[in-house]
Write a protein that holds these residues in place. Structure first.
Motif, PDB file in Angstrom:
ATOM      1  N   UNK A   4       0.879  -1.165   0.000  1.00  0.00           N
ATOM      2  CA  UNK A   4       0.000   0.000   0.000  1.00  0.00           C
ATOM      3  C   UNK A   4       0.921   1.220   0.000  1.00  0.00           C
ATOM      4  N   UNK A   5       0.806   2.074  -1.010  1.00  0.00           N
ATOM      5  CA  UNK A   5       1.772   3.173  -1.141  1.00  0.00           C
ATOM      6  C   UNK A   5       1.346   4.413  -0.375  1.00  0.00           C
ATOM      7  N   UNK A   6       0.051   4.730  -0.422  1.00  0.00           N
ATOM      8  CA  UNK A   6      -0.399   5.943   0.264  1.00  0.00           C
ATOM      9  C   UNK A   6      -0.612   5.639   1.739  1.00  0.00           C
ATOM     10  N   UNK A   7       0.490   5.541   2.436  1.00  0.00           N
ATOM     11  CA  UNK A   7       0.461   5.167   3.855  1.00  0.00           C
ATOM     12  C   UNK A   7       1.769   5.612   4.499  1.00  0.00           C
ATOM     13  N   UNK A   8       1.737   5.722   5.813  1.00  0.00           N
ATOM     14  CA  UNK A   8       2.942   6.032   6.578  1.00  0.00           C
ATOM     15  C   UNK A   8       3.645   4.741   6.975  1.00  0.00           C
ATOM     16  N   UNK A   9       4.957   4.755   6.906  1.00  0.00           N
ATOM     17  CA  UNK A   9       5.745   3.604   7.354  1.00  0.00           C
ATOM     18  C   UNK A   9       6.838   4.112   8.288  1.00  0.00           C
ATOM     19  N   UNK A  10       7.167   3.295   9.280  1.00  0.00           N
ATOM     20  CA  UNK A  10       8.196   3.707  10.231  1.00  0.00           C
ATOM     21  C   UNK A  10       9.583   3.377   9.679  1.00  0.00           C
ATOM     22  N   UNK A  11      10.450   4.386   9.683  1.00  0.00           N
ATOM     23  CA  UNK A  11      11.832   4.172   9.233  1.00  0.00           C
ATOM     24  C   UNK A  11      12.732   3.807  10.399  1.00  0.00           C
ATOM     25  N   UNK A  12      12.456   4.392  11.571  1.00  0.00           N
ATOM     26  CA  UNK A  12      13.323   4.128  12.736  1.00  0.00           C
ATOM     27  C   UNK A  12      12.741   4.813  13.967  1.00  0.00           C
ATOM     28  N   UNK A  13      13.260   4.441  15.124  1.00  0.00           N
ATOM     29  CA  UNK A  13      12.991   5.206  16.340  1.00  0.00           C
ATOM     30  C   UNK A  13      13.666   6.563  16.177  1.00  0.00           C
ATOM     31  N   UNK A  14      13.025   7.623  16.671  1.00  0.00           N
ATOM     32  CA  UNK A  14      13.609   8.960  16.524  1.00  0.00           C
ATOM     33  C   UNK A  14      14.994   9.022  17.157  1.00  0.00           C
ATOM     34  N   UNK A  15      15.166   8.313  18.265  1.00  0.00           N
ATOM     35  CA  UNK A  15      16.464   8.367  18.948  1.00  0.00           C
ATOM     36  C   UNK A  15      17.575   7.711  18.099  1.00  0.00           C
ATOM     37  N   UNK A  16      17.207   6.791  17.208  1.00  0.00           N
ATOM     38  CA  UNK A  16      18.206   6.175  16.324  1.00  0.00           C
ATOM     39  C   UNK A  16      18.738   7.219  15.359  1.00  0.00           C
ATOM     40  N   UNK A  17      17.836   8.068  14.864  1.00  0.00           N
ATOM     41  CA  UNK A  17      18.272   9.093  13.915  1.00  0.00           C
ATOM     42  C   UNK A  17      19.285  10.020  14.590  1.00  0.00           C
ATOM     43  N   UNK A  18      19.026  10.326  15.869  1.00  0.00           N
ATOM     44  CA  UNK A  18      19.943  11.224  16.565  1.00  0.00           C
ATOM     45  C   UNK A  18      21.239  10.511  16.957  1.00  0.00           C
ATOM     46  N   UNK A  19      21.129   9.233  17.319  1.00  0.00           N
ATOM     47  CA  UNK A  19      22.332   8.509  17.767  1.00  0.00           C
ATOM     48  C   UNK A  19      23.200   8.057  16.597  1.00  0.00           C
ATOM     49  N   UNK A  23      23.581  11.124   9.037  1.00  0.00           N
ATOM     50  CA  UNK A  23      22.919  10.548   7.867  1.00  0.00           C
ATOM     51  C   UNK A  23      22.628   9.077   8.119  1.00  0.00           C
ATOM     52  N   UNK A  24      21.377   8.686   8.023  1.00  0.00           N
ATOM     53  CA  UNK A  24      21.023   7.287   8.249  1.00  0.00           C
ATOM     54  C   UNK A  24      20.285   6.769   7.010  1.00  0.00           C
ATOM     55  N   UNK A  25      20.728   5.624   6.505  1.00  0.00           N
ATOM     56  CA  UNK A  25      20.076   5.077   5.309  1.00  0.00           C
ATOM     57  C   UNK A  25      19.075   3.994   5.711  1.00  0.00           C
ATOM     58  N   UNK A  26      18.029   3.893   4.952  1.00  0.00           N
ATOM     59  CA  UNK A  26      17.004   2.862   5.151  1.00  0.00           C
ATOM     60  C   UNK A  26      16.455   2.461   3.791  1.00  0.00           C
ATOM     61  N   UNK A  27      15.933   1.244   3.710  1.00  0.00           N
ATOM     62  CA  UNK A  27      15.180   0.828   2.536  1.00  0.00           C
ATOM     63  C   UNK A  27      13.756   0.541   2.972  1.00  0.00           C
ATOM     64  N   UNK A  28      12.805   1.246   2.399  1.00  0.00           N
ATOM     65  CA  UNK A  28      11.392   1.048   2.694  1.00  0.00           C
ATOM     66  C   UNK A  28      10.683   0.736   1.386  1.00  0.00           C
ATOM     67  N   UNK A  29       9.972  -0.365   1.349  1.00  0.00           N
ATOM     68  CA  UNK A  29       9.205  -0.738   0.144  1.00  0.00           C
ATOM     69  C   UNK A  29      10.113  -0.732  -1.088  1.00  0.00           C
ATOM     70  N   UNK A  30      11.279  -1.280  -0.945  1.00  0.00           N
ATOM     71  CA  UNK A  30      12.269  -1.383  -2.033  1.00  0.00           C
ATOM     72  C   UNK A  30      12.878  -0.044  -2.441  1.00  0.00           C
ATOM     73  N   UNK A  31      12.568   1.029  -1.730  1.00  0.00           N
ATOM     74  CA  UNK A  31      13.115   2.344  -2.076  1.00  0.00           C
ATOM     75  C   UNK A  31      14.225   2.672  -1.080  1.00  0.00           C
ATOM     76  N   UNK A  32      15.411   2.982  -1.624  1.00  0.00           N
ATOM     77  CA  UNK A  32      16.529   3.369  -0.752  1.00  0.00           C
ATOM     78  C   UNK A  32      16.423   4.854  -0.446  1.00  0.00           C
TER      79      UNK A  32
END
Ligand code: FES
Ligand SMILES: [Fe+2]
Length: 349
Positions: A4-19, A23-32
Motif C-alpha cells: 500500500x503506497x499511500x500510507x505512513x511507514x516507520x523508518x526508525x525510532x527517533x532516537x536512532x536518527x539522533x544517535x 545521515x542514516x540510510x534505510x530501505x522502505x518498500x524497495x526504495x533506498x
C-alpha cells in the motif's frame, strides 16, 4: 500490487536518527533513502542516490550547518527539498533534483509517507503511550529485521494463539490455549480479542501483575491498522475479577516492508494497570526483564518460524494455508489490505 503506497511507514525510532546520524540510510518498500534531521528539527528523507552518477548520498556528509547534503563522489550539494544548490565544478548549477519523501516524527518514531497523494497525518495510528510525557514505564525501543514478507509477520501477530506453543513459558502455556476470540472493526482499526479464564500465568504476565504464579484471567486485544501497524493491549487480572484490577502492557509492533522478503519490525512496550509496587530500582529491573523477554520471543522464537514460512512459500508459491478459527483475525486484515491496495492500483490506472 504488494504494497500500500499511500500510507505512513516507520523508518526508525527517533532516537536512532539522533544517535546514528547525521545521515542514516534505510530501505522502505524497495526504495533506498537517506534521512537526516534538518536544522529546524524537522526530518528530511531523500532518495539515496545522486542524480549525477548515482553515488549513494548517505555516504556523503551534511554541510552548510546541516542544511545541505553533499554527495561523496564529486561534491554536488542538495538541500532538504532535494534541489541541487551547489556545483563545485562550475558556475552553472545543473537543473537536477533528488526525489524526497514526506517524513515526520510522532510518538517517538520517524514516519515516512510512501505515496504520491497528499500525506494524511491522521493516518498515523495512535501510539501515544510511547510519548515521553505518557507517564508509562517503557521497555527498550527495539527493532529486528526478519527475512520474511511483512504479511507473514502481521499474521503471526494477529493470531496470538501461537504464544502457547512458540512462546511456551514466556507468554503462555499449551494447556491454556483455548480462548474466546472475537474480531471487530472500528474506524481505521481492526481489533482481534482473545479472552482466557483461570489460567496459569506465564513468566512475562506474572512479572507484570502479581508475581505469585497463581491462576488469573487474561485479556489480549491486538489492534491492527493498514498497512501493518499493530498494538497489543494485554491484561492479566484476578480470576472472576475486573480488568482494572490487573496489570499488563501496551505493546507496539510496527512493521515496515523493506523488500518483498524482509521486514523491519519496531517494538516497545509499556507496563499498564494497577500501580507498580516497588521502588525505582525494582521498576527498572522489570523494564529490563520486559525488554529481554520480548526480544527473546520475537527474535529467537517468532523470527525463525516466519523466515522458514517465507522460504517454503518462495519454493511453493501456489501453497494455500489451511484455515482454522484462530485465523479469523489475520484473514480479515489481509482482506482489508487487499481491498485498499487494489483500490489504490485502480485509481492510479
Ligand atoms: S555522483 Fe554525486 S556528484 Fe558525482
Ligand atoms: Fe509471537
Amino acid at each position: 500490487m504488494t504494497y500500500l503506497r499511500n500510507a505512513w511507514y516507520v523508518a526508525m525510532w527517533a532516537e536512532t536518527l539522533d544517535a546514528d546520524g547525521p545521515l542514516v540510510s534505510r530501505t522502505l518498500l524497495d526504495e533506498d533513502m537517506v534521512l537526516f534531521r534538518r536544522p529546524d528539527g524537522g526530518i528530511a528523507a531523500l532518495e539515496d542516490v545522486c542524480p549525477h552518477r548515482f553515488a549513494p548520498l548517505h555516504m556523503g556528509k551534511l554541510v552548510e550547518d546541516g542544511r545541505n547534503i553533499r554527495c561523496p563522489y564529486h561534491g554536488l550539494e542538495f538541500d532538504a527539498s532535494g534541489t541541487c544548490v551547489r556545483n563545485p565544478h562550475g558556475d552553472r548549477i545543473p537543473p537536477c533534483r533528488v526525489r524526497t519523501f514526506p517524513a515526520v516524527e510522532k510518538h517517538t518514531l520517524i514516519w515516512v509517507w510512501m505515496g504520491v497523494s497528499q500525506p494524511d497525518l491522521s493516518l498515523i495510528p495512535d501510539y501515544s503511550f510511547l510519548d515521553p510525557d505518557s507517564g508509562y514505564q517503557i521497555s527498550k525501543r527495539d527493532h529486528v529485521t526478519m527475512r520474511s514478507n511483512y504479511r507473514l509477520v502481521a499474521n503471526n501477530l494477529l493470531d496470538l494463539s501461537h504464544a502457547a506453543y512458540l512462546h511456551e513459558g514466556i507468554l503462555a502455556y499449551p494447556e491454556s490455549v483455548r480462548a474466546e476470540i472475537s474480531v471487530r472493526e472500528e474506524g481505521n482499526y481492526v481489533y482481534v480479542e482473545r479472552n482466557r479464564t483461570n489460567v496459569k500465568p506465564a513468566l512475562l504476565p506474572d512479572l507484570l501483575f502479581r508475581g505469585d504464579g497463581q491462576p488469573v484471567d487474561v485479556m489480549t486485544v491486538m489492534r491492527w491498522s493498514a498497512p501493518c501497524h499493530l498494538m497489543n493491549d494485554n491484561m492479566t487480572f484476578p480470576v472472576g475479577g475486573r480488568i482494572e484490577e490487573g496489570a499488563g502492557l501496551y505493546g507496539a509492533h510496527i512493521l515496515t516492508p523493506v523488500t518483498e522478503t524482509s521486514t523491519l519490525y519496531h517494538f516497545a512496550a509499556a507496563r499498564r494497570g494497577v500501580p507498580f509496587e516497588g521502588d525505582e530500582q525494582t521498576a527498572a529491573e522489570v523494564r529490563k526483564k520486559m525488554s529481554e523477554l520480548r526480544r527473546i520471543a520475537f527474535e529467537e522464537q517468532d523470527e525463525p518460524i516466519v523466515e522458514a514460512q517465507q522460504r517454503y512459500l518462495l519454493k511453493h508459491p501456489e501453497a494455500k494455508p489451511v484455515l482454522l478459527k484462530i485465523d479469523t483475525g489475520p484473514a480479515r486484515c489481509n482482506r482489508i489490505l487487499d481491498k485498499l491496495i487494489s483500490a489504490e492500483t485502480q485509481h492510479e490506472q
